[in-house]
Design a protein around this motif. Structure first.
Motif, PDB file in Angstrom:
ATOM      1  N   SER A 154       5.560   8.670  -4.744  1.00  8.02           N
ATOM      2  CA  SER A 154       5.792  10.105  -4.935  1.00  8.02           C
ATOM      3  C   SER A 154       6.924  10.290  -5.933  1.00  8.02           C
ATOM      4  O   SER A 154       7.341   9.340  -6.607  1.00  8.02           O
ATOM      5  N   THR A 160       2.574  -2.330  -6.264  1.00 10.03           N
ATOM      6  CA  THR A 160       1.528  -1.448  -5.744  1.00 10.03           C
ATOM      7  C   THR A 160       0.326  -1.446  -6.685  1.00 10.03           C
ATOM      8  O   THR A 160       0.360  -2.051  -7.758  1.00 10.03           O
ATOM      9  N   THR A 218      -0.281  11.163 -14.102  1.00  8.23           N
ATOM     10  CA  THR A 218      -0.550  12.152 -13.063  1.00  8.23           C
ATOM     11  C   THR A 218      -0.618  13.576 -13.618  1.00  8.23           C
ATOM     12  O   THR A 218      -0.062  13.882 -14.676  1.00  8.23           O
ATOM     13  N   SER A 245       6.776   1.379  -8.668  1.00 12.23           N
ATOM     14  CA  SER A 245       5.568   0.627  -8.328  1.00 12.23           C
ATOM     15  C   SER A 245       5.831  -0.871  -8.286  1.00 12.23           C
ATOM     16  O   SER A 245       4.969  -1.659  -7.891  1.00 12.23           O
ATOM     17  N   GLU A 288      -0.582   0.897  -8.465  1.00 11.22           N
ATOM     18  CA  GLU A 288      -0.192   1.551  -9.715  1.00 11.22           C
ATOM     19  C   GLU A 288       0.397   0.545 -10.709  1.00 11.22           C
ATOM     20  O   GLU A 288       0.176   0.650 -11.921  1.00 11.22           O
ATOM     21  N   ASN A 340       0.820  -1.215   0.000  1.00 18.54           N
ATOM     22  CA  ASN A 340       0.000   0.000   0.000  1.00 18.54           C
ATOM     23  C   ASN A 340       0.851   1.261   0.000  1.00 18.54           C
ATOM     24  O   ASN A 340       0.343   2.356   0.265  1.00 18.54           O
ATOM     25  N   LYS A 341       2.120   1.097  -0.301  1.00 21.90           N
ATOM     26  CA  LYS A 341       3.055   2.213  -0.318  1.00 21.90           C
ATOM     27  C   LYS A 341       2.529   3.360  -1.178  1.00 21.90           C
ATOM     28  O   LYS A 341       2.046   3.161  -2.292  1.00 21.90           O
ATOM     29  N   ARG A 342       2.613   4.568  -0.645  1.00 25.03           N
ATOM     30  CA  ARG A 342       2.189   5.752  -1.403  1.00 25.03           C
ATOM     31  C   ARG A 342       3.363   6.254  -2.243  1.00 25.03           C
ATOM     32  O   ARG A 342       4.430   6.568  -1.719  1.00 25.03           O
TER      33      ARG A 342
END
Length: 341
Positions: free
Chosen positions: A31, A184, A114, A173, A186, A27-29
């Motif tokens: 960036s 992830t 994004t 990801s 993504e 579940n890593k966000r």
């Protein structure tokens, strides 16, 4: 997802167990990092420097976290470099090996969806990438990346040490942990993009219920001598109803179509087995271990596809290097574990 480890040695079980008891979903966000007056390093040499990004202090940015992919500026100390007054977005080291095209090579493509990416483009930023051995992307790699939404024609291949005004590095990801690769949401989206893209193509080919993906033709090439003996495994699988398919004789779209429509898939461990990521959930996957080591990618592939996996030890590979066992040499054969299977 289920695992059957009844046909491998206790030693192989000890290697696999830590990988299969851990989840590979994260579940890593994600960036993005930026570095001013930073360098893009081309590929230099495996285990010395695969290239990547270095700061203005000439310190390599730890990005891949893959133990087998060393990132270092050391080989470039004192070397001539180019200066480009540009802002660039680094899409990573693209590894041209087949299985890497839809695993490692997708790891930064999430950023292209994004709003921040769109803003950077409007500000004049350009996409750049490097490759292993600094080789051009082969046709199949280009196609797979395009299916994932990456237009390689819009990006610049960096093959010489170059300093840029600013380098943006998206998080990965798909990345390494001690127990195997992690992914992830993504990354799942990128796999979904590939599936959606190729669903637009029609495949008028007959698909056997039970497929054996054979590397025997590939292994016979003069430049590929690290793998021997697969024919003995292949013949036995044919006796129980598996139809041999040579992946190299089919397009990527056809390969995906076949694994999506078969009921059982068998193959040796390695890059050829990663195509199982496109199988339907609960497809039976039989993986023949070529040596006693963990294939970091496959355990993640197994979870992504939600498969019914059986590992079978079918080798007497005793001469492969301890640090880089995936280079072989591999000696496949009928073992007591294969006979039990």
């Amino acid at each position: 997802m289920t695992y059957n480890l009844n046909y491998i040695s206790p030693q192989m079980k000890a290697i696999l167990q830590p990988a299969i008891v851990n989840t590979h979903f994260s579940n890593k966000r994600l960036s993005i990092r930026s570095f001013r007056d930073a360098y893009i390093m081309p590929f230099y040499k495996w285990r010395e420097s695969i290239g990547g990004v270095a700061t203005n202090k000439r310190e390599a940015i730890v990005d891949s976290r893959n133990a087998e992919w060393e990132e270092s500026f050391t080989p470039f100390v004192g070397k001539h470099y180019h200066i480009e007054h540009k802002k660039v977005i680094y899409i990573g080291v693209l590894v041209v090996g087949f299985g890497h095209c839809f695993t490692d090579d997708l790891r930064k493509l999430w950023f292209l969806k994004t709003e921040q990416y769109k803003l950077l483009l409007r500000d004049g930023a350009e996409l750049v990438y490097t490759t292993d051995l600094n080789q051009p992307l082969p046709t199949y790699t280009k196609q797979i990346l395009q299916y994932a939404g990456f237009d390689y024609k819009s990006a610049i291949h960096i093959t010489e040490l170059t300093c840029f005004d600013e380098v943006f590095v998206p998080d990965n990801s798909f990345y390494a942990e001690a127990f195997g690769r992690c992914y992830t949401k993504e990354y799942l989206a990128s796999i979904g993009d590939i599936k959606q893209s190729i669903s637009q193509f029609s495949c008028n080919i007959s698909v056997p219920r039970k497929i054996y993906l054979s590397r025997s033709k590939f292994s016979k090439r003069p430049e590929s001598r690290s793998e021997q003996g697969e024919e003995t495994i292949e013949k036995q699988m044919q006796k129980i109803g598996f139809v041999s398919i040579i992946p190299e004789e089919h397009s990527f779209v056809e390969q995906v179509y076949m694994v999506q429509h078969c009921e059982q898939l068998a193959t040796t461990e390695g890059s050829v087995a990663h195509i199982a990521i496109f199988c339907r959930p609960q497809t039976k996957l039989y993986i023949f271990c070529k040596a006693r080591y963990l294939n970091f990618h496959q355990v993640a592939v197994n979870q992504v596809a939600d498969l019914d996996i059986t590992y079978i030890e079918a080798h007497h590979s005793l001469k492969m290097g301890k640090e880089i066992p995936w280079y072989g040499p591999f000696y496949l054969c009928v073992t007591k574990y294969f006979e039990k299977f």
